[in-house]
Design an enzyme around this catalytic site. Structure first.
Site, PDB file in Angstrom:
ATOM      1  N   ASP A   8      -3.008  14.703  27.057  1.00  0.00           N
ATOM      2  CA  ASP A   8      -3.214  14.446  25.640  1.00  0.00           C
ATOM      3  C   ASP A   8      -1.856  14.664  24.948  1.00  0.00           C
ATOM      4  OD1 ASP A   8      -4.480  14.356  23.031  1.00  0.00           O
ATOM      5  OD2 ASP A   8      -4.316  16.553  23.039  1.00  0.00           O
ATOM      6  N   ASP A  10      -1.181  15.370  20.928  1.00  0.00           N
ATOM      7  CA  ASP A  10      -1.175  16.386  19.862  1.00  0.00           C
ATOM      8  C   ASP A  10      -1.976  17.627  20.271  1.00  0.00           C
ATOM      9  OD1 ASP A  10       0.303  14.555  18.271  1.00  0.00           O
ATOM     10  OD2 ASP A  10      -1.556  13.575  17.666  1.00  0.00           O
TER      11      ASP A  10
HETATM   12 MG    MG Z   1      -5.148  17.065  21.121  1.00  0.00          MG
END
Ligand code: MG
Ligand code: ZN
Length: 165
Positions: A8, A10
């Site tokens: 992922d 962020d």
């Molecule tokens: Mg995230």
């Protein structure tokens, strides 16, 4: 076939500022650069899969997303590594922008981005891993047959990734 570490973005490689798109606001998570380099040196592709509904919400554009991803790879080039590919979902079911209003298959927890990457890069998903700070990241992995673990953004990403590979 190839194997991959899916990450992922962020909250996993960079601090999760709401709707980040400016390079000057980008802050690396502890151990993230090291984790990326380590995984690639171990023979894994490193692929980002990220929901970017800020596009659908009109907060920034796809060009902004791509520019930030270029910035990330410029940073990684300094330590002779890179992200092999970035997949992002610009959609949201409630978008006011027709182009981005969709119940798509790419928005995590759906697995569309991972499945597309597997096709594009001939990836053995059963030999691959996913790490992300939200349950939806892990669900997106499971839906594609990729094992993983939730990452605590206050932790160290290298410590987590090196536990698995
Ligand atoms: Mg995230
Ligand atoms: Zn999507």
């Amino acid at each position: 076939m190839n194997k991959a570490v899916f990450l992922d973005r962020d909250g996993t490689i960079n601090e999760d500022m709401a709707y980040l798109y400016k390079p000057e606001d980008f802050r690396w998570i502890a151990g993230a650069k090291e984790a990326i380099k380590y995984a690639r040196d171990k023979g894994y592709l490193v692929i980002i899969v990220t929901n970017q509904s800020g596009v659908a919400r009109g907060y920034f554009t796809e060009d902004d997303v791509k520019a930030l991803h270029n910035f990330i790879n410029d940073e990684l080039q300094k330590i002779n590594t890179k992200i092999d590919a970035f997949y992002y979902c610009p959609h949201h079911p409630k978008s006011n922008i027709p182009k981005y209003k969709a119940e798509c298959n790419c928005r995590k927890p759906k697995s569309g981005m991972i499945l597309q990457a597997a096709k594009d890069f001939d990836i053995d998903l059963s030999a691959s891993f996913i790490f992300g700070d939200k349950e939806r990241d892990i669900l997106a992995g499971y839906g594609a047959g990729v094992k993983g673990e939730i990452f605590d953004p206050k932790g160290n990403l290298f410590a987590l990734v090196s536990k698995y590979i």
